[in-house]
Motif scaffolding. Sequence first.
Motif, PDB file in Angstrom:
ATOM      1  N   HIS A 157      67.438  72.850  15.932  1.00 47.14           N
ATOM      2  CA  HIS A 157      67.247  71.402  15.981  1.00 47.14           C
ATOM      3  C   HIS A 157      66.576  70.949  17.277  1.00 47.14           C
ATOM      4  O   HIS A 157      66.709  69.805  17.687  1.00 47.14           O
ATOM      5  N   GLY A 158      65.900  71.859  17.957  1.00 46.54           N
ATOM      6  CA  GLY A 158      65.137  71.497  19.149  1.00 46.54           C
ATOM      7  C   GLY A 158      65.875  71.755  20.453  1.00 46.54           C
ATOM      8  O   GLY A 158      65.274  71.707  21.519  1.00 46.54           O
ATOM      9  N   PHE A 159      67.190  72.028  20.373  1.00 50.98           N
ATOM     10  CA  PHE A 159      67.955  72.319  21.590  1.00 50.98           C
ATOM     11  C   PHE A 159      67.818  73.817  21.878  1.00 50.98           C
ATOM     12  O   PHE A 159      68.766  74.572  21.759  1.00 50.98           O
ATOM     13  N   SER A 160      66.602  74.223  22.307  1.00 48.65           N
ATOM     14  CA  SER A 160      66.263  75.639  22.326  1.00 48.65           C
ATOM     15  C   SER A 160      66.850  76.410  23.505  1.00 48.65           C
ATOM     16  O   SER A 160      66.865  77.631  23.491  1.00 48.65           O
ATOM     17  N   SER A 161      67.320  75.727  24.546  1.00 49.35           N
ATOM     18  CA  SER A 161      67.965  76.402  25.682  1.00 49.35           C
ATOM     19  C   SER A 161      68.821  75.382  26.412  1.00 49.35           C
ATOM     20  O   SER A 161      68.685  74.174  26.193  1.00 49.35           O
ATOM     21  N   ILE A 162      69.700  75.857  27.300  1.00 50.47           N
ATOM     22  CA  ILE A 162      70.557  74.921  28.030  1.00 50.47           C
ATOM     23  C   ILE A 162      69.732  73.986  28.919  1.00 50.47           C
ATOM     24  O   ILE A 162      69.975  72.779  28.917  1.00 50.47           O
ATOM     25  N   PRO A 163      68.717  74.498  29.666  1.00 51.55           N
ATOM     26  CA  PRO A 163      67.924  73.551  30.457  1.00 51.55           C
ATOM     27  C   PRO A 163      67.327  72.426  29.598  1.00 51.55           C
ATOM     28  O   PRO A 163      67.319  71.267  30.008  1.00 51.55           O
ATOM     29  N   LYS A 164      66.826  72.776  28.414  1.00 48.78           N
ATOM     30  CA  LYS A 164      66.245  71.758  27.529  1.00 48.78           C
ATOM     31  C   LYS A 164      67.329  70.790  27.049  1.00 48.78           C
ATOM     32  O   LYS A 164      67.072  69.588  26.913  1.00 48.78           O
ATOM     33  N   SER A 165      68.539  71.324  26.791  1.00 49.71           N
ATOM     34  CA  SER A 165      69.639  70.451  26.368  1.00 49.71           C
ATOM     35  C   SER A 165      70.055  69.522  27.507  1.00 49.71           C
ATOM     36  O   SER A 165      70.437  68.375  27.271  1.00 49.71           O
ATOM     37  N   ILE A 166      69.988  70.042  28.741  1.00 45.44           N
ATOM     38  CA  ILE A 166      70.307  69.196  29.892  1.00 45.44           C
ATOM     39  C   ILE A 166      69.264  68.093  30.012  1.00 45.44           C
ATOM     40  O   ILE A 166      69.593  66.935  30.267  1.00 45.44           O
ATOM     41  N   TYR A 167      68.004  68.463  29.803  1.00 46.55           N
ATOM     42  CA  TYR A 167      66.921  67.464  29.784  1.00 46.55           C
ATOM     43  C   TYR A 167      67.223  66.390  28.746  1.00 46.55           C
ATOM     44  O   TYR A 167      67.121  65.190  29.024  1.00 46.55           O
ATOM     45  N   TRP A 168      67.663  66.811  27.543  1.00 46.20           N
ATOM     46  CA  TRP A 168      68.028  65.845  26.503  1.00 46.20           C
ATOM     47  C   TRP A 168      69.178  64.955  26.979  1.00 46.20           C
ATOM     48  O   TRP A 168      69.157  63.737  26.775  1.00 46.20           O
ATOM     49  N   ALA A 169      70.181  65.581  27.608  1.00 45.93           N
ATOM     50  CA  ALA A 169      71.355  64.826  28.059  1.00 45.93           C
ATOM     51  C   ALA A 169      70.945  63.766  29.084  1.00 45.93           C
ATOM     52  O   ALA A 169      71.449  62.642  29.059  1.00 45.93           O
ATOM     53  N   ILE A 170      70.008  64.115  29.976  1.00 44.67           N
ATOM     54  CA  ILE A 170      69.542  63.144  30.971  1.00 44.67           C
ATOM     55  C   ILE A 170      68.774  62.020  30.273  1.00 44.67           C
ATOM     56  O   ILE A 170      68.975  60.846  30.567  1.00 44.67           O
ATOM     57  N   VAL A 171      67.890  62.395  29.338  1.00 45.49           N
ATOM     58  CA  VAL A 171      67.124  61.392  28.581  1.00 45.49           C
ATOM     59  C   VAL A 171      68.072  60.419  27.886  1.00 45.49           C
ATOM     60  O   VAL A 171      67.817  59.218  27.823  1.00 45.49           O
ATOM     61  N   THR A 172      69.195  60.934  27.375  1.00 44.25           N
ATOM     62  CA  THR A 172      70.144  60.096  26.639  1.00 44.25           C
ATOM     63  C   THR A 172      70.993  59.252  27.585  1.00 44.25           C
ATOM     64  O   THR A 172      71.134  58.052  27.413  1.00 44.25           O
ATOM     65  N   MET A 173      71.538  59.921  28.594  1.00 46.12           N
ATOM     66  CA  MET A 173      72.483  59.277  29.510  1.00 46.12           C
ATOM     67  C   MET A 173      71.831  58.127  30.268  1.00 46.12           C
ATOM     68  O   MET A 173      72.479  57.121  30.543  1.00 46.12           O
ATOM     69  N   THR A 174      70.566  58.292  30.617  1.00 41.37           N
ATOM     70  CA  THR A 174      69.873  57.239  31.347  1.00 41.37           C
ATOM     71  C   THR A 174      69.319  56.183  30.394  1.00 41.37           C
ATOM     72  O   THR A 174      68.595  55.292  30.815  1.00 41.37           O
ATOM     73  N   THR A 175      69.640  56.306  29.106  1.00 38.46           N
ATOM     74  CA  THR A 175      69.207  55.380  28.046  1.00 38.46           C
ATOM     75  C   THR A 175      67.693  55.323  27.892  1.00 38.46           C
ATOM     76  O   THR A 175      67.172  54.334  27.380  1.00 38.46           O
ATOM     77  N   VAL A 176      66.977  56.373  28.328  1.00 40.20           N
ATOM     78  CA  VAL A 176      65.530  56.417  28.100  1.00 40.20           C
ATOM     79  C   VAL A 176      65.268  56.680  26.610  1.00 40.20           C
ATOM     80  O   VAL A 176      64.585  55.909  25.946  1.00 40.20           O
ATOM     81  N   GLY A 177      65.835  57.771  26.084  1.00 39.14           N
ATOM     82  CA  GLY A 177      65.790  58.035  24.655  1.00 39.14           C
ATOM     83  C   GLY A 177      64.409  58.180  24.051  1.00 39.14           C
ATOM     84  O   GLY A 177      64.016  57.394  23.212  1.00 39.14           O
ATOM     85  N   TYR A 178      63.642  59.231  24.479  1.00 42.56           N
ATOM     86  CA  TYR A 178      62.317  59.442  23.891  1.00 42.56           C
ATOM     87  C   TYR A 178      62.391  59.654  22.382  1.00 42.56           C
ATOM     88  O   TYR A 178      61.579  59.150  21.634  1.00 42.56           O
ATOM     89  N   GLY A 179      63.350  60.471  21.973  1.00 49.66           N
ATOM     90  CA  GLY A 179      63.414  60.835  20.571  1.00 49.66           C
ATOM     91  C   GLY A 179      62.643  62.109  20.258  1.00 49.66           C
ATOM     92  O   GLY A 179      62.513  62.472  19.100  1.00 49.66           O
ATOM     93  N   ASP A 180      62.081  62.798  21.305  1.00 46.69           N
ATOM     94  CA  ASP A 180      61.408  64.075  21.039  1.00 46.69           C
ATOM     95  C   ASP A 180      62.423  65.140  20.619  1.00 46.69           C
ATOM     96  O   ASP A 180      62.114  66.007  19.823  1.00 46.69           O
ATOM     97  N   ILE A 181      63.621  65.074  21.180  1.00 38.97           N
ATOM     98  CA  ILE A 181      64.741  65.892  20.722  1.00 38.97           C
ATOM     99  C   ILE A 181      65.863  64.909  20.393  1.00 38.97           C
ATOM    100  O   ILE A 181      66.163  64.033  21.193  1.00 38.97           O
TER     101      ILE A 181
END
Lengths: 271, 271, 271, 271
Positions: free
Chosen positions: C178-202
Motif C-alpha cells: 500500500h505504498g508504505f515500502s520502508s520505515i523511513p517512508k512510513s515516517i515520512y508519511w507520519a510527518i506528512v499526516t501529523m503536520t496536517t499537510v496530507g499530500y495523499g501520495d501515500i
Amino acid sequence: MKRLLYIPKERLYKIIFEAETREGKIFDIVLMMVILLSILLVVLESVPQIDEDYHALLKILEWIITLIFTAEYIVRIRIVKQPWKYVFSFYGIIDFLAVLPTYLSIIFVGSQSLVVIRAIRLLRVFRILKLNRYIYAGQNLGRALWASREKIFVFLFFVLNIVIIVGTLMYLIEGPEHGFSSIPKSIYWAIVTMTTVGYGDISPMTPLGQFLASIVMIVGYAIIAVPTGIVTVGIIRKSNRTNTQTCDNCMHGDHEDDAAFCKKCGQKLNA
Amino acid sequence: MKRLLYIPKERLYKIIFEAETREGKIFDIVLMMVILLSILLVVLESVPQIDEDYHALLKILEWIITLIFTAEYIVRIRIVKQPWKYVFSFYGIIDFLAVLPTYLSIIFVGSQSLVVIRAIRLLRVFRILKLNRYIYAGQNLGRALWASREKIFVFLFFVLNIVIIVGTLMYLIEGPEHGFSSIPKSIYWAIVTMTTVGYGDISPMTPLGQFLASIVMIVGYAIIAVPTGIVTVGIIRKSNRTNTQTCDNCMHGDHEDDAAFCKKCGQKLNA
Amino acid sequence: MKRLLYIPKERLYKIIFEAETREGKIFDIVLMMVILLSILLVVLESVPQIDEDYHALLKILEWIITLIFTAEYIVRIRIVKQPWKYVFSFYGIIDFLAVLPTYLSIIFVGSQSLVVIRAIRLLRVFRILKLNRYIYAGQNLGRALWASREKIFVFLFFVLNIVIIVGTLMYLIEGPEHGFSSIPKSIYWAIVTMTTVGYGDISPMTPLGQFLASIVMIVGYAIIAVPTGIVTVGIIRKSNRTNTQTCDNCMHGDHEDDAAFCKKCGQKLNA
Amino acid sequence: MKRLLYIPKERLYKIIFEAETREGKIFDIVLMMVILLSILLVVLESVPQIDEDYHALLKILEWIITLIFTAEYIVRIRIVKQPWKYVFSFYGIIDFLAVLPTYLSIIFVGSQSLVVIRAIRLLRVFRILKLNRYIYAGQNLGRALWASREKIFVFLFFVLNIVIIVGTLMYLIEGPEHGFSSIPKSIYWAIVTMTTVGYGDISPMTPLGQFLASIVMIVGYAIIAVPTGIVTVGIIRKSNRTNTQTCDNCMHGDHEDDAAFCKKCGQKLNA
C-alpha cells in the motif's frame, strides 16, 4: 421493569435524572454504554461486509437496544412531575426519535432513508455531558466562545468574502478546463485551500493561478492566527473570572485573581 | 421612487446612511438581502447547468437588481451634502461599479470579461459591517492586527525567504522529472507544503527530497505558532486597552469592564 | 566608482553601513532592489520557457548585477577599519559567495551545479533586516523563541518519537503493497499526516491503518496547540518586558508594565 | 565489563543513574548515541535496498548493540538496592524488551513479527529526558496539559460527535459510488477533513457534498482555535505559578523569576 417501578418515585428520579447517588452514577454509566453500543450498531451496519456476515445479530441487538430505550423513555415520562415539558424538551425529543426508526422499520420494510432518522440517535451521546465534572468545563468553553461571538462573526464574514472573491478570480483565471468549472466549485476550492485542507482534487495549473493560490495560502496561514487569538483571549478572560472568591458584602463572585477589594461594592475581600 | 422622494431629505438621510431608526434598520436589512441576492446571481450564473435552464429568469433578476441599485445610487447622491465626496469615496466607487457591468452588457454583447467587473459587486457586502455591533468588533480586530504589523511583516519576510531557499533546493534535488519543473513551481510547492495545504499535485519522490520535505513540514508546523502568538498578544493588548480606566486614589489602571471600585485600594471608580 | 571613492571614508561608511542619513537610506533601498532583482534572475532563469526566449538578456543582467555586487564588496572592504573581520563575518562571506558563481561560470562552462552556489545569493536578502524598524521586531520575535527553546526542543523530541513509533506501526500494518515500502517512508508519511499537510501520495488503505491514521490526525490536531501555546507565552513575556522604563538607580530596564518599584534594587520608579 | 565492576558500587550508581558528575554525563551521552544508533538500525533494516546491500553489517551491529544493552541491563540490576523494583519499573521493562527480540531471533528464525517488539526499543529514547534541563521543561508542559485535561476531553468529545454525525451525513449524501463506502470510512474522511490533513483519497463529488464539506472545513478551521486557546491558557497559568513568590510586606505574589524586590511596595524578597 416491574422491580424498578416498586422503587419509590423520588428515589427513581434521583437515579435517572441525577448523578449524585451511587445508583445514579451506575445508571448513567450503564446508559452511556448502551448509547455508545447503539451508535456502534448504526456505524457497523453500514459496512457491507459486516452487515452481510452478522445481519441477524445486528438486527437482534438493534431490537434489544430499542426496547431498553423505550423502557427508559416510558419510565422518564412517568416519574417527572411535568411529563409534557420533558416530552417537548431537547432531550425528550431526541429520546423519542432514538426509538422511533426501529418501530417504523416494521411498517416501511427496508427503507434506506430510516438510517437518516436513526443517525439522530447519535445525539443521545450528549447525555454524557451530564457527568458532573464535564458540565463545568463545557460551560466554560461555551461561554468563552459565546463572549467572542461578534469577533468570530466578523472574522467568518471576512473569510467568506475573501473566499467568494478568490473563487471568482480563480474561475476567471483557470476556467473550466482545469477543473474550476463554475464559481461555486471555485469557492469550494478556495475554502479547501484557505482552511489548509488541500485535497488536491482541484488545483491550479496556470502560473498565474498558482501565484494567486500561493498568496491565498499565505493569507490563510496568517489568518488562522486570528480565531486562535480571539478564542485564547476569550478563554483567558472567562477562566480568570471563574477562579475566584465571593464578596462577603454583596455576594458578587466575579473577581480577578489579584483583586484585594470587591470591584462591585468596595468591600475588602478575604485572602 | 416617487414616494421616497417626498420624504424630507433629512429623514431620508437617516434611513439610508444611518441605522439608529426603525426605518433605517429595515432599509439596511432589505439592502443587505438584495446585495446577497445579487452575489448569488453572479455565482449561480457561472454554473453551466443552471445558466442553461434558467437563463431568462437570471437575466430578469439581474436587471431588477441593477435598477434597484441604480435608484439607490441616485438617491444617495441626491441626499448627501457633498455628492462628489460620496461619488469618489470607497463605497461610492463600489456602488457605481456594482451597476456599471449590466449597462455595459448592452453595448458589448456577450462579453465574458464583464464578469470580472461584476465580481466587484461582491465588495458591496462590506456594507454589512455598518450594522452597529460589528463595527466595534471589526475595528478592534483591525487595530490588533495593525499594531502587530511589523512583527507580521518580519515573519512573512522570513517565511518568504525560507520558501525561496527551500524551493531552490528542491528544484536541484528533485528536478523537472518529478514535477519540480522550475524554481517558481518549486516555490509554489514549498508554499503549499509550508502552509500545510498539501495538494499532492507535486510531491517529492527521492528519499533526499522527502527528507528535506519532512524538515520543511516540521518547521512549518512550528512556525504556524508564531503568527498565532503575535496576533493573540495583539488582541490581548487591544482588548485590555479598550476596557480600562484609572483609579483616582492609587492610579491603578488595570480594571475589568464591569468594575465599579478599584480592585487595589477600594476607591470608587468614575463611570 | 571613481566619484564614490572621492567621498571621505567616514561619510562613505555612514552611507554603506548605516541607515540614519538620507544618502544611507537611499543606498540601502537601491541595494535592496538590486538584491531582489538578482534573486528574481536566479528564479526566472530556471523556467525553461523564459530561459529560452530571453537567454541573452538574463546573462547580461546577471553580469551587471555581479559587477555591482563586486564593486560594493570592494568598497566595503576598503572602508571598514578591520577588513579581515568583515571578510570572515556572516555578511562578508555571503557577499563574497554572491559574486563568486558568475566568475566561476567562465571557467566551468555550463556547470549546472553552480546554481546551488548562486542560490546562496538569496541570503543577501537578510540585509533588509538592517532597516531600522524591523530590527527591533525581529529581535523581539527571536528572543521570544530563544527563551522558549527548551520547551520547543522537548516538544519536537516528542513529535519525533511519535512519528517514528507511528511510522513503524504503519509499516507493519499497511506494508509495502500500500505504498508504505520502508520505515523511513512510513515516517515520512507520519510527518506528512501529523503536520496536517496530507499530500495523499501515500495514504492508508486497510481499516486498521485508517483507524490508526485517524488517531494520529486527532493527536496531531491537539498537539498543534502546544507550540502555539509555548510561543504565545514567550511573546507575551518578552513584549511585557520591552515595553518599559529604566531604573534611575541601577539602570535595570526589564520591568513589567505595572511595576512601581525597581525589582532589582527597590528604587521607586518614575511614573 | 571487568574494569567497570571494580569501580565502587556507589560511584557506579552515580555514573549510571545520575547525571551530575563528569563521568555520569559522558555515560549518558554515550548511551544516548547507542540508543539512537539502535533506532537507526531498525529503521534502515526496513529499507529493502539497504537491507540487501549491508545485511551482514546490520546483523553484526545489531548483535553488538544488543550485547551493550544486555551488559548495561545486568549492571543496572546489580547496583540498584532493590533490583525487583527496577526490573518492574517502566524503564526496567523497556530495557528488558530492548534486548529480548535479538535473542528470540535465534529461536524463531526469520520471524517478521519480531520487528514489532524490536520497535519497543524506540521507547528507550525517552531516557534522553533524564538530561537535567529538559526534565523541567517537559514537566511544565505535561502539567499544563494535565491541568487542562477536562477541557481537552470535552473538546475531543465534541469533535468526535461532529465527526460521527458529519460522517453519517456524507455517507447518505455521497454514497458508495463516490468512495464513501461505509460510515466508518466516511468518519475517516470527516477526520481527515476536520483536522485539515486532506489527503484527497476520498473527496466529495456532488454539489451538496461539497457544500457540507465546506461547512465542515470552516468549522474545523474555527475549532482548531479551541485547543490552542486551552493549552495556551494552561501554559500561561503553569508558568506563572512556577515562577512566583510572595512579598513579606504587602503579600503581592505576582513577581517575575528574576525579581529581587517586590514591584508593588519595594520590600526585599526572600531568595
